[in-house]
Design a protein around this motif. Structure first.
Motif, mmCIF file in Angstrom:
data_model
loop_
_atom_site.group_PDB
_atom_site.id
_atom_site.type_symbol
_atom_site.label_atom_id
_atom_site.label_comp_id
_atom_site.label_asym_id
_atom_site.label_seq_id
_atom_site.Cartn_x
_atom_site.Cartn_y
_atom_site.Cartn_z
ATOM 1 N N PHE A 265 -2.522 -7.842 -1.581
ATOM 2 C CA PHE A 265 -2.383 -6.449 -2.012
ATOM 3 C C PHE A 265 -3.737 -5.767 -2.097
ATOM 4 N N ASN A 266 -4.754 -6.502 -2.511
ATOM 5 C CA ASN A 266 -6.104 -5.912 -2.543
ATOM 6 C C ASN A 266 -6.551 -5.484 -1.153
ATOM 7 N N VAL A 267 -6.214 -6.302 -0.154
ATOM 8 C CA VAL A 267 -6.551 -5.974 1.235
ATOM 9 C C VAL A 267 -5.864 -4.680 1.655
ATOM 10 N N LEU A 268 -4.579 -4.561 1.345
ATOM 11 C CA LEU A 268 -3.814 -3.372 1.721
ATOM 12 C C LEU A 268 -4.298 -2.134 0.973
ATOM 13 N N ILE A 269 -4.567 -2.289 -0.305
ATOM 14 C CA ILE A 269 -5.074 -1.162 -1.102
ATOM 15 C C ILE A 269 -6.412 -0.689 -0.552
ATOM 16 N N HIS A 270 -7.266 -1.644 -0.212
ATOM 17 C CA HIS A 270 -8.564 -1.293 0.367
ATOM 18 C C HIS A 270 -8.378 -0.570 1.698
ATOM 19 N N GLY A 271 -7.391 -1.003 2.478
ATOM 20 C CA GLY A 271 -7.105 -0.351 3.757
ATOM 21 C C GLY A 271 -6.672 1.091 3.581
ATOM 22 N N TRP A 272 -5.749 1.322 2.623
ATOM 23 C CA TRP A 272 -5.311 2.698 2.362
ATOM 24 C C TRP A 272 -6.483 3.559 1.884
ATOM 25 N N CYS A 273 -7.324 2.983 1.042
ATOM 26 C CA CYS A 273 -8.475 3.735 0.529
ATOM 27 C C CYS A 273 -9.442 4.087 1.652
ATOM 28 N N LYS A 274 -9.648 3.143 2.557
ATOM 29 C CA LYS A 274 -10.553 3.395 3.676
ATOM 30 C C LYS A 274 -10.002 4.496 4.578
ATOM 31 N N ALA A 275 -8.670 4.561 4.665
ATOM 32 C CA ALA A 275 -8.027 5.604 5.459
ATOM 33 C C ALA A 275 -7.875 6.911 4.678
ATOM 34 N N LYS A 276 -8.409 6.941 3.451
ATOM 35 C CA LYS A 276 -8.351 8.120 2.567
ATOM 36 C C LYS A 276 -6.917 8.495 2.205
ATOM 37 N N GLU A 282 -2.129 3.830 -4.451
ATOM 38 C CA GLU A 282 -1.620 3.701 -5.820
ATOM 39 C C GLU A 282 -0.199 3.136 -5.843
ATOM 40 N N TRP A 283 0.656 3.544 -4.881
ATOM 41 C CA TRP A 283 1.987 2.920 -4.914
ATOM 42 C C TRP A 283 1.966 1.484 -4.404
ATOM 43 N N THR A 284 0.954 1.111 -3.625
ATOM 44 C CA THR A 284 0.798 -0.309 -3.269
ATOM 45 C C THR A 284 0.411 -1.118 -4.505
ATOM 46 N N MET A 288 2.397 -4.245 -6.069
ATOM 47 C CA MET A 288 1.712 -5.463 -6.511
ATOM 48 C C MET A 288 2.285 -5.919 -7.854
ATOM 49 N N ARG A 289 2.483 -4.960 -8.754
ATOM 50 C CA ARG A 289 3.053 -5.292 -10.062
ATOM 51 C C ARG A 289 4.488 -5.803 -9.915
ATOM 52 N N ARG A 290 5.260 -5.188 -8.998
ATOM 53 C CA ARG A 290 6.655 -5.614 -8.795
ATOM 54 C C ARG A 290 6.733 -7.044 -8.277
ATOM 55 N N HIS A 291 5.679 -7.496 -7.613
ATOM 56 C CA HIS A 291 5.643 -8.889 -7.140
ATOM 57 C C HIS A 291 5.103 -9.839 -8.215
ATOM 58 N N GLY A 292 4.848 -9.310 -9.402
ATOM 59 C CA GLY A 292 4.429 -10.150 -10.520
ATOM 60 C C GLY A 292 2.937 -10.342 -10.666
ATOM 61 N N PHE A 293 2.155 -9.518 -9.977
ATOM 62 C CA PHE A 293 0.693 -9.645 -10.051
ATOM 63 C C PHE A 293 0.101 -8.440 -10.770
ATOM 64 N N ASP A 294 -0.711 -8.691 -11.792
ATOM 65 C CA ASP A 294 -1.418 -7.606 -12.472
ATOM 66 C C ASP A 294 -2.665 -7.230 -11.678
ATOM 67 N N PRO A 295 -2.903 -5.923 -11.490
ATOM 68 C CA PRO A 295 -4.142 -5.513 -10.812
ATOM 69 C C PRO A 295 -5.366 -6.036 -11.564
ATOM 70 N N SER A 296 -6.302 -6.543 -10.819
ATOM 71 C CA SER A 296 -7.507 -7.129 -11.403
ATOM 72 C C SER A 296 -8.639 -6.101 -11.378
ATOM 73 N N TYR A 300 -8.900 -2.450 -9.256
ATOM 74 C CA TYR A 300 -9.309 -1.162 -9.824
ATOM 75 C C TYR A 300 -10.623 -0.665 -9.203
ATOM 76 N N THR A 301 -11.543 -1.586 -8.969
ATOM 77 C CA THR A 301 -12.841 -1.184 -8.425
ATOM 78 C C THR A 301 -12.690 -0.611 -7.017
ATOM 79 N N ILE A 302 -11.750 -1.140 -6.246
ATOM 80 C CA ILE A 302 -11.464 -0.584 -4.912
ATOM 81 C C ILE A 302 -11.048 0.879 -5.036
ATOM 82 N N LEU A 303 -10.158 1.147 -5.986
ATOM 83 C CA LEU A 303 -9.703 2.529 -6.207
ATOM 84 C C LEU A 303 -10.839 3.407 -6.732
ATOM 85 N N VAL A 304 -11.600 2.882 -7.662
ATOM 86 C CA VAL A 304 -12.732 3.632 -8.218
ATOM 87 C C VAL A 304 -13.684 4.047 -7.096
#
Length: 552
Positions: A265-276, A282-284, A288-296, A300-304
């Motif tokens: 999920f971090n990879v995908l989130i980073h990809g969306w961020c890179k594509a602006k 954010e919905w990815t 991530m949460r729905r799959h049982g993983f808490d954002p680390s 958050y730093t990727i989004l920041v």
């Protein structure tokens, strides 16, 4: 095939005549003319007497700069006319091989045959150095690689094969790349996910998306397990090349067969961020949460970072607060990214407020954080403060790294303080911190601005000796800088070398050089540049046709 590829720049330094030489008729940008102009002004006083003077004239004196690793501070030893201390230094095996590879060759087989005359002992270290030095010259690298594999008492390691695979992929020599992979399979025990990660990355870099996916589908054929790590490698490859929509579709197709992990999920989130596409990011995160993983903190730093690039600092503050509330406090990397972004946005006071906020949380600075502080102070012209931070690092037990030196050199070069810039460069070498392209580029740019053409030639030669191969950005910088300095012969030589290395010049670079040649009525040279650009365009069109065939 490669008449100008990685040609020894040392040869260009030792030839100096008293006229602004014309190009040879047979080869307008002949290497022997690289250094044919007399530099009429004095050598910068700081290089003659570094302890006494900061002043300088407009151009260099006509002399040969040192070509070994001697101290810049002792450069006065080398002011004897047309002498080089390198003549007294025993030639290393790396230099022997490089001389052969720098010479014009008609084929890879020709390179192989020529190398047979080299009396060197092949080792893992030698192979690593040569492949690094010629990583933008696939024919030389492959010719050497094949020759080395034929030597007694030596076998290529998996790492050497992976490096060669990567070089071929980078230069879009995919047929040769696959031939090498088949050789690896036959030998056994050499292929890993690392190998195919490089293959997939180079395919996506060449816009061959379908070939990257086909490569993933062939992993088991080569004994590589198709698991979460393999899926992440494919997704990461696509996302880094801004094909996140493709990556998301592949993820949806694979997630029921291959279990995702937080990193997926971090990879995908980073990809969306890179594509602006921050809404998708954010919905990815919610997925991530729905799959049982808490954002680390990484998530958050990727989004920041993404919101920093948008200069939406209000949203950045909201995310920093959310991280604290969710028990996932920002770390030094998060704070460094925010502070650096504020510094680039010239929000200096806000940047220092982030510094205070970080100290209040008990978060300890690291080298990257100090690098950012140096950048911010330097950008605002506070060079003394930047110098203080640089010295404070060592006092606090943090050794400067290559990024520290690169940042400091870049800042000083921007203010055209050449004495200080080369002093830092020398300190970098003394600290056994190896320069890279980001070290040399600002120095080269400064030399172009100040017309320090002998020093520029020394730097380019030094780059090659330190296994730092010029890329498209470096060549572009050199052509533009030399055009602005009125040194068109040298600009033409770098333009030709760029094309011979199968690097496609930017159209703006081509037009700038063409206009400058027309302005001074250099019609023969203008015609040659037009021919070279036609050659480059044919390479571009060939690549496009190949991609279109892959898509159909």
């Amino acid at each position: 095939m490669r008449a100008m590829s990685q040609m020894s720049f040392h040869k260009r330094l030792v030839t100096s005549v008293a006229t602004d030489g014309l190009y040879r008729r047979a080869h307008p940008f002949s290497v022997i003319n690289f250094c044919t102009e007399v530099e009429k002004s004095e050598l910068p006083l700081w290089m003659k007497r570094p302890q006494n003077s900061e002043s300088h004239s407009d151009e260099d004196e006509d002399f040969v700069l040192p070509t070994d690793k001697a101290s810049w501070a002792n450069v006065r030893e080398y002011l004897e006319p047309k002498t080089s201390s390198r003549d007294m230094i025993p030639e290393t095996d790396v230099e022997k091989i490089s001389k052969v590879l720098n010479a014009p060759s008609d084929s890879i087989g020709d390179i192989h045959r020529t190398l047979e005359g080299c009396r060197v002992k092949v080792s893992e270290d030698l192979v690593e150095q040569i492949l690094k030095r010629f990583n933008n010259d696939w024919a030389s690298a492959l010719g050497f690689f094949k020759w080395a594999s034929s030597q007694n008492e030596y076998k290529h390691t998996a790492e050497a094969y992976d490096t060669m695979v990567d070089i071929l992929g980078k230069m879009k020599q995919f047929e040769a790349m696959w031939n090498l992979i088949k050789e690896m399979k036959e030998l056994g025990g050499l292929i890993s996910l690392r190998t195919f990660s490089k293959v997939m990355r180079r395919y996506t870099g060449a816009e061959k998306w379908t070939d990257a996916v086909k490569t993933f589908n062939r992993l088991e054929e080569f004994g590589v397990k198709v698991d979460t790590a393999a899926m992440n490698a494919l997704l990461d490859t696509l996302c880094k090349e801004r094909r996140t929509e493709h990556a998301w579709d592949i993820f949806l197709d694979l997630k029921n067969r291959i279990p995702p992990a937080p990193h997926t999920f971090n990879v995908l989130i980073h990809g969306w961020c890179k594509a602006k596409k921050l809404e998708e990011a954010e919905w990815t995160m919610e997925e991530m949460r729905r799959h049982g993983f808490d954002p680390s903190v990484i998530t958050y730093t990727i989004l920041v970072e993404a919101y920093c690039l948008q200069r939406d600092f209000r949203k950045v503050d909201d995310l920093l607060d959310e991280m604290q509330k969710r028990g996932c406090p920002p770390n030094v990397i998060t704070y460094t990214i925010v502070m650096h972004a504020l510094g680039k946005a010239k929000e200096t006071q806000e940047a220092f407020r982030i510094y205070d906020r970080m100290k209040a949380t008990g978060c300890t600075p690291d080298v990257a954080f100090y690098n950012s502080l140096i950048f911010i102070h330097g950008k605002t012209g506070q060079l003394e403060s930047a110098q203080d931070i640089f010295q404070e690092m060592a006092k606090n037990g943090y050794a400067p790294n290559v990024t520290t030196y690169n940042t400091w050199i870049s800042v000083v070069c921007e203010h055209l303080q050449e004495k200080k810039a080369f002093k830092i460069f020398h300190e970098m070498e003394e600290a056994n911190c190896k320069p890279d392209l980001q070290t040399y580029n600002p120095l080269l740019k400064m030399c172009c601005k100040l017309k320090r053409l002998k020093i520029l030639s020394y730097l380019v030669d030094d780059m090659l000796k330190k296994d730092c191969s010029p890329d498209l950005g470096t060549y572009t910088l050199l052509v533009h800088g030399l055009c602005k300095a009125g040194k068109l012969e040298r600009a033409c030589q770098f333009f030709e070398e760029m094309v011979e290395k199968k690097l496609i010049p930017k159209y703006t670079t081509y037009i700038l050089l063409l206009d400058e040649l027309e302005r001074v009525h250099k019609n023969e040279e203008k015609k040659r540049i037009q021919e070279l650009m036609m050659k480059a365009e044919s390479m571009r069109q060939l690549g496009r046709r190949s991609r279109m065939q892959d898509e159909t």
